[in-house]
Design an enzyme around this catalytic site. Structure first.
Site, PDB file in Angstrom:
ATOM      1  N   SER A  12      16.754 115.460  71.609  1.00  0.00           N
ATOM      2  CA  SER A  12      17.527 114.192  71.979  1.00  0.00           C
ATOM      3  C   SER A  12      16.678 112.873  72.456  1.00  0.00           C
ATOM      4  O   SER A  12      15.667 112.746  71.580  1.00  0.00           O
ATOM      5  CB  SER A  12      18.504 114.504  73.002  1.00  0.00           C
ATOM      6  N   GLU A  62      19.323 113.608  63.455  1.00  0.00           N
ATOM      7  CA  GLU A  62      20.840 113.919  64.012  1.00  0.00           C
ATOM      8  C   GLU A  62      20.998 113.086  65.376  1.00  0.00           C
ATOM      9  O   GLU A  62      20.107 112.058  65.381  1.00  0.00           O
ATOM     10  CB  GLU A  62      20.518 115.215  64.612  1.00  0.00           C
ATOM     11  N   HIS A  97      22.814 118.285  68.608  1.00  0.00           N
ATOM     12  CA  HIS A  97      23.959 118.474  69.681  1.00  0.00           C
ATOM     13  C   HIS A  97      25.086 119.164  69.335  1.00  0.00           C
ATOM     14  O   HIS A  97      26.127 118.864  69.022  1.00  0.00           O
ATOM     15  CB  HIS A  97      24.562 117.117  70.081  1.00  0.00           C
TER      16      HIS A  97
END
Length: 313
Positions: A110, A208, A278
């Site tokens: 992330s 992502e 995620h």
């Protein structure tokens, strides 16, 4: 040739830091208990419990914790508690020579994407895109695959992701090999124009994201296109885009339409549907290692991300 960190052994100590936002204390405790169940000892960063608004402490505190873990000979891996926001603020203050002299496992995803890119490009160290303690392992229900993905840190072993793990979709056929790079799309874009701008030339670009509406993903993909990053890439790995749904569906493009706009015209091997990001399960993989992408065959073969200790001596 990028440098592999040494594999972990039972009884090793791992360091926990929060280089972005502060972790949830209860979830972090569960995550730490999981690491201990693997036979690892845990050492917390000095400022792990610090708070500074939406940051886990001031910039110099978070940098100090990062430096401290890489410098500490007792610590064999540096694992991030969670993501959030803030790692881009640290990049220019990091001592990359220190990391180069003390290569070890670095794990997170992330917002940690900025650090993955910076560390890899400044030091050549292979790092790991993987689930984190507070935001993943510390949840009430954790998929067994998410837990098992940590086991790759103990044994140098190649891994092949196939459609047996999740439904995969071929956006463009073909086979290609190259180092895997990338991570969170929003963070990849924030590297552009900085000293840590992502280098995609000849690489397999993985992307992502979470909670981004299609129009925002469109903007980011256009930015990468204009910067030449898609032209430079050798192939594309599309991970999980969790909750990236439009608020007004009748006035929005779909994610599939965006991939048709930006990925397919590149005419390079492109495969999507990976449960990486995620998602649950959240598979981890080493970044900076060689991988072979077979888009038509729907499989991705990834080289080991750690080396046996005797191989490093």
């Amino acid at each position: 040739m990028n440098q592999l960190p040494a594999a972990l052994q039972t009884g090793d100590t791992v360091g926990i830091i929060a280089p972005a936002s502060p972790p949830d204390e209860l979830k972090l405790a569960k995550g730490i208990a999981f690491l201990e169940s693997l036979g690892l000892k845990v050492k917390k960063g000095k400022y792990l419990d610090s708070r500074y608004g939406y940051l886990a402490g001031r910039d110099h505190e978070r940098v100090e914790d990062l430096h401290g873990m890489f410098q500490d000979p007792e610590v064999k891996a540096v694992i991030c508690a969670c993501g959030g926001y803030g790692t881009g603020r640290l990049a220019e203050a990091i001592d990359y020579d220190l990391i180069r002299r003390n290569p070890k496992i670095f794990w997170g995803y992330s917002d940690i994407t900025f650090l993955h890119t910076a560390i890899q490009q400044q030091t050549g160290l292979v790092t790991f895109h993987g689930p984190m303690l507070s935001s993943d392992v510390g949840l009430e229900e954790v998929h067994p695959y998410t837990k098992d993905t940590f086991l790759q840190l103990f044994t140098p072993k190649a891994f092949t992701y196939t459609h047996h793990l999740s439904p995969l979709h071929t956006f463009y056929p073909g086979t290609v090999s190259g180092d895997i790079i990338g991570g969170n799309l929003a963070l990849i874009v924030t590297t552009l124009g900085t000293p840590f701008e992502i280098d995609t030339k000849g690489k397999l670009l993985f992307i992502e994201d979470i909670d981004e509406e299609p129009y925002k993903i469109d903007r980011m993909m256009q930015h990468l296109t204009s910067a030449g990053k898609l032209d430079d890439a050798a192939g594309f790995i599309i991970g999980d885009f969790h909750q990236c749904e439009p608020k007004k569906k009748d006035q929005s493009l779909t994610l599939e339409q965006l991939w048709e706009t930006y990925i397919v015209p590149q005419k390079k091997p492109a495969l999507g549907g990976f449960r990486i990001g995620h998602s649950s399960p959240n598979f981890a993989f080493p970044m900076g290692v060689q991988a072979a992408l077979d888009a038509a065959g729907k499989k991705l073969h990834i080289s080991p991300g750690v080396a046996a200790k005797e191989a490093i001596k």
